[in-house]
Design an enzyme around this catalytic site. Structure first.
Site, PDB file in Angstrom:
ATOM      1  CG  ASP A   1       0.306  -4.981   3.359  1.00 15.75           C
ATOM      2  OD1 ASP A   1       1.145  -3.720   2.512  1.00 15.75           O
ATOM      3  OD2 ASP A   1       0.076  -5.329   4.600  1.00 15.75           O
TER       4      ASP A   1
ATOM      5  CG  HIS B   1       2.402  -1.768   4.971  1.00 17.19           C
ATOM      6  ND1 HIS B   1       1.602  -2.330   5.224  1.00 17.19           N
ATOM      7  CD2 HIS B   1       2.408  -0.974   5.762  1.00 17.19           C
ATOM      8  CE1 HIS B   1       1.125  -2.160   6.755  1.00 17.19           C
ATOM      9  NE2 HIS B   1       1.806  -1.699   6.848  1.00 17.19           N
TER      10      HIS B   1
ATOM     11  CB  SER C   1       0.615  -2.528   9.733  1.00 15.73           C
ATOM     12  OG  SER C   1       1.163  -1.449   9.743  1.00 15.73           O
TER      13      SER C   1
END
Ligand code: NAG
Ligand code: CA
Ligand code: CA
Ligand code: CA
EC number: 3.4.21.-
Length: 662
Positions: free
Chosen positions: A160, A201, A375
Site C-alpha cells: 500500500d 491507507h 479495501s
C-alpha cells in the site's frame, strides 16, 4: 533396506498425520463416531513388570500406572495414527490374545468445551461490530480466537502507501523483514506525512490484520499475534517493475500479501498486470511459501458508482489472487461495490453514512472508526486466512481457495442474483460464495486433505473470424481432456480468453453457462466504456463453477445490451478449465478426521504399519504428497491382504474402506 524404508515412511505418515489433523478444535461439537487416539488403558494382574513386558512385546511406550495400586497402565503406540475413526484392530487382537491382559480400552477423544470465550479488553473492541458478536452473523472471529488461534507464526504484508511501524497498536507485531519502500528504495516503509493525511491507507489496513490485543489501546486485529509488514509502493510512480518487486518481496518469509489496489475503477478501463507482475504471481504460487504458494488477497474494487466490473481488472480477475468483496452491516450491496464472476468471498465494510464502518489503527498513533470501502474488506479476509494458516500451515494456495469457498455463506446478504450452482452452492456476482466465517474456515483448515496438483485443460473453440450477432450463443461439447493426464473431473477456476472487436465495448454483455446449467456473467454492461478497442486476448475468470463436472456443453453468450447498431467480430475464443481429476463432491462436507489403513501385515495378518487414507480420496489414490516437496511421495498403499484372522464374525480390518460418514 525394507525395514528402514518402512520406518521412514511410517515416520512420514505419522508426521503428516499430525500435520494434517493437528489438535482438534476445542469445542468441536459432534455426536458422531468416536475418534480413537494412539493410547490404551490396560489392566494387568502382575503389575509393572507385566506392563513393561507388554510394551516391549508389542512396541508400546509404557507411560506408567494410572492409579497408585499398580493395576492399570497407560500405554502409547507411536506407529498408530494420532486420531482415527477406527480402533486399531491389530493391537486390539494382540491384547485380546494375551492371557495376562485382564481388560483394555483404546482411548478416544473426549470433547470438553472450554467455557470461556476470549474477549479482548481493548477499549475500542466493543465498536468492532463485525467481530464482537453484536451482529448476527458476524465474521465469527471470537469463536476462532477461543480455539487459541491468533495468527501466531504467520507473516502478512500490506502492499500500500506505507505503514506507521511505530504505531502503539502495531509496533510489537511489526516485521521489518516483511517490509520495504519501493517508492524511495529503502527498507523503511514509514508513510510520507501530508496535511491531508492521504497516505493513511496502508496503516489502516495493517491494523485490521494485526493490531495488538489487550494492550488497553484502540481495538484489535483479526490475527493479533501475526507479524505484520508494509510495502510502500502506491505513493509514487508505479511501474510493472515496482509491482512485480512488491509482490515478490521475501516470498519465503511472507505468507500472505494483502493488496487493495488495481487499475482505475472508472468503469471504462480494461487493464491488468504486466509481464513482470504476471511472472511475480506465477512464481509466488509455485515457489513462494516453500512451494505451497503465496497467498495474494485482493480487494475487488471500488468502482460501483461507475458501474465498473472487477472482471475488467486483471488483478482481481487472476486465478492467483483471492478476491474479496464487501457487504454492509445490514447485508446490503454497498454503493461502491463492483460485481463480477471472479469474486470468491465477502467480508463486512462500510455502507451509507448511517452504517457503521471499520475500526482500526490510523496515522499519528491514532485510532479510527471510519475505515471504508472494499479495501477494508480484503485485510479482514487476510487476517482470517492467517488464522487458518496457523491452524494448518501446510495448505497450498489452492487449498485455501477451496476452504474459502466452503467457509463462505450467503447468510443474510441481499442480492438479486443468488443462484444455486451445479454442486448445490449459492453464489452471487456481488459476494462470490458469501460472508466468510472464521470459525468454519479454521475448522475446515485443520482437517483438509491436500488437493491434487492443478490440471489445466484448454479448448480452442473459435479461431476464425465470426461476425457478432445482437444475441449470439457459441456452444461447445467438451470432454475436459478425458483420457489424458490433464483430465478434469472437478473444476476450480474457469477462464475464457477472448479476442473480439466491438463498436462500443461496454454495451456487450458476455456470459458463460456450464454443462451443469450454472450461468455466470463474465462482464455486464458498462455504460461508461465507449471504447471501440474491443478485447484483445483478454482473460475473463469465473469462480462460480467450483467443483462442478466440466464434461458436456458449454455455452458462451454474447448480447448487445446497448446501442442498436453495434457490430463486431469474434476472432478467438479459448475455454480454459482448471481443476483436478478428483471428484471433490465425494469428500465429506464438514470438518474431518483422518482414518488409518493397514498396508503391511505380518504372517498372522496383523497390521505392521499404516498409511494415511484420506476421506474422499478415491480408492487406489491414497497416497499423499508431502506439501513441502512434491517429489517425495509416500509409498502407495497396497490393497490390504485378505486378513488371515481366525474366525470371521467380528472381522472388520481397518484397511481399505474409508469409514468416515457420507
Ligand atoms: C457430448 O459428446 C459426448 C461424447 O461424444 C456425447 O456422449 C454427448 O451426448 C454430447 N453431449 C451433447 C449435449 O451433445
Ligand atoms: Ca522510506
Ligand atoms: Ca489494541
Ligand atoms: Ca475496478
Amino acid at each position: 533396506m525394507r525395514p528402514a524404508r518402512t520406518a521412514l515412511w511410517l515416520r512420514l505418515a505419522v508426521a503428516l498425520g499430525l500435520a494434517l489433523v493437528g489438535p482438534l478444535p476445542v469445542g468441536w461439537s459432534s455426536a458422531r463416531a468416536p475418534i480413537y487416539v494412539s493410547s490404551w488403558a490396560v489392566r494387568v494382574s502382575q503389575g509393572y513388570r507385566e506392563a513393561e513386558r507388554l510394551a516391549r512385546k508389542f512396541g508400546f511406550v509404557n507411560l506408567g500406572q494410572i492409579f497408585p495400586d499398580g493395576q492399570y497402565y497407560h500405554l502409547r503406540h507411536r506407529g498408530v495414527v494420532q486420531q482415527s475413526l477406527t480402533p486399531h484392530w491389530g493391537h486390539r487382537l494382540r491384547l485380546k490374545k494375551d492371557p495376562k491382559v485382564q481388560w483394555f480400552e483404546q482411548q478416544t477423544l473426549r470433547r470438553r468445551v472450554k467455557r470461556s470465550v476470549v474477549v479482548p479488553t481493548d477499549p475500542w473492541f466493543p465498536k468492532q461490530w463485525y467481530m464482537n458478536n453484536k451482529v448476527q452473523p458476524d465474521l465469527n472471529i471470537l469463536q476462532a480466537w477461543s480455539q487459541g488461534l491468533s495468527g501466531q507464526g504467520v507473516v502478512v504484508s500490506v502492499l500500500d502507501d506505507g505503514i506507521e511501524k511505530d504505531h502503539p497498536d502495531l509496533w510489537a507485531n511489526y516485521d521489518p523483514l516483511a517490509s520495504y519502500d519501493f517508492n524511495d528504495y529503502d527498507p523503511d516503509p514509514q508513510p510520507r506525512y501530508t496535511p491531508s493525511d492521504e497516505n493513511r491507507h496502508g496503516t489502516r489496513c495493517a491494523g485490521e490484520v494485526a493490531a495488538i490485543a489487550n494492550n488497553g489501546f484502540c481495538g484489535t486485529g483479526v490475527a493479533y499475534n501475526a507479524r505484520i509488514g508494509g510495502v510502500r509502493m502506491l505513493d509514487g510512480t508505479i511501474t510493472d517493475v515496482i509491482e512485480a518487486q512488491s509482490l515478490s518481496l521475501q516470498p519465503q518469509h511472507i505468507h500472505i500479501y494483502s493488496a487493495s489496489w488495481g487499475p482505475e475503477d472508472d468503469g471504462r478501463t480494461v487493464d491488468g498486470p504486466g509481464i513482470l507482475t504476471r511472472e511475480a504471481f506465477r512464481r509466488g504460487v509455485t515457489k513462494g511459501r516453500g512451494g505451497l504458494g503465496t497467498l495474494f488477497v485482493w480487494a475487488s474494487g471500488n468502482g460501483g458508482l461507475h458501474y465498473d466490473n472487477c472482471n475488467c481488472d486483471g488483478y482481481t480477475n487472476s486465478i492467483h489472487t483471492l478476491s474479496v468483496g464487501s457487504t454492509t452491516r445490514h447485508g446490503r450491496v454497498p454503493w461502491y461495490s463492483e460485481a463480477c464472476a471472479s469474486t470468491l468471498t465477502t467480508t463486512y465494510s462500510s455502507g451509507v453514512a448511517a452504517d457503521p464502518q471499520i475500526v482500526t489503527t490510523d496515522l499519528h498513533h491514532q485510532c479510527t472508526d471510519k475505515h471504508t470501502g472494499t479495501s477494508a474488506s480484503a485485510p479482514l479476509a487476510a487476517g482470517m486466512i492467517a488464522l487458518a494458516l496457523e491452524a494448518n500451515p501446510f495448505l497450498t494456495w489452492r487449498d485455501m481457495q477451496h476452504l474459502v469457498v466452503r467457509a463462505s455463506r450467503p447468510a443474510q446478504l441481499q442480492a438479486e442474483d443468488w443462484r444455486t450452482n451445479g454442486v448445490g452452492r449459492q453464489v452471487s456476482h456481488h459476494y462470490g460464495y458469501g460472508l466468510l466465517d472464521a470459525r468454519l474456515l479454521v475448522d475446515l483448515a485443520r482437517t483438509w486433505l491436500p488437493t491434487q496438483p492443478q490440471q489445466k485443460c484448454a479448448i480452442r473453440v473459435v479461431h476464425t473470424p465470426t461476425p457478432i450477432l445482437p444475441l449470439m450463443r457459441v456452444r461447445k461439447n467438451v470432454s475436459a481432456c478425458a483420457g489424458r493426464a490433464n483430465y478434469i473431473r472437478s473444476l476450480e477456476h474457469v477462464q475464457v480468453q477472448l479476442s473480439l472487436s466491438y463498436s462500443r465495448r461496454g454495451d456487450l454483455e458476455i456470459s458463460l453457462t456450464s454443462p451443469m446449467g450454472t450461468r455466470s456473467t463474465l462482464v455486464a454492461i458498462r455504460p461508461l466504456d465507449v471504447s471501440g478497442q474491443g478485447y484483445n486476448n483478454w482473460i475473463f475468470m469465473s469462480t462460480h463453477f467450483w467443483d462442478e463436472d466440466p464434461q458436456g456443453l458449454w455455452t458462451l453468450g454474447l448480447e448487445n445490451k446497448g446501442y442498436y447498431f453495434n457490430t463486431g467480430t469474434l476472432y478467438r475464443y479459448t475455454l480454459l478449465l482448471y481443476g483436478t481429476a478428483e471428484d471433490m463432491t465425494a469428500r465429506p462436507s464438514g470438518p474431518q478426521v483422518t482414518s488409518s489403513a493397514c498396508v503391511q501385515r505380518d504372517t498372522e495378518g496383523l497390521c505392521q504399519g499404516e498409511c494415511l487414507a484420506g476421506p474422499g480420496l478415491p480408492a487406489g489414490r491414497r497416497q499423499q504428497w508431502l506439501p513441502h516437496d512434491p517429489a517425495i511421495l509416500l509409498p502407495a498403499c497396497a490393497p490390504p491382504a485378505p486378513p488371515a484372522l481366525h474366525g470371521s464374525s467380528q472381522q472388520r480390518d481397518s484397511g481399505g474402506k474409508n469409514p468416515s460418514a457420507r
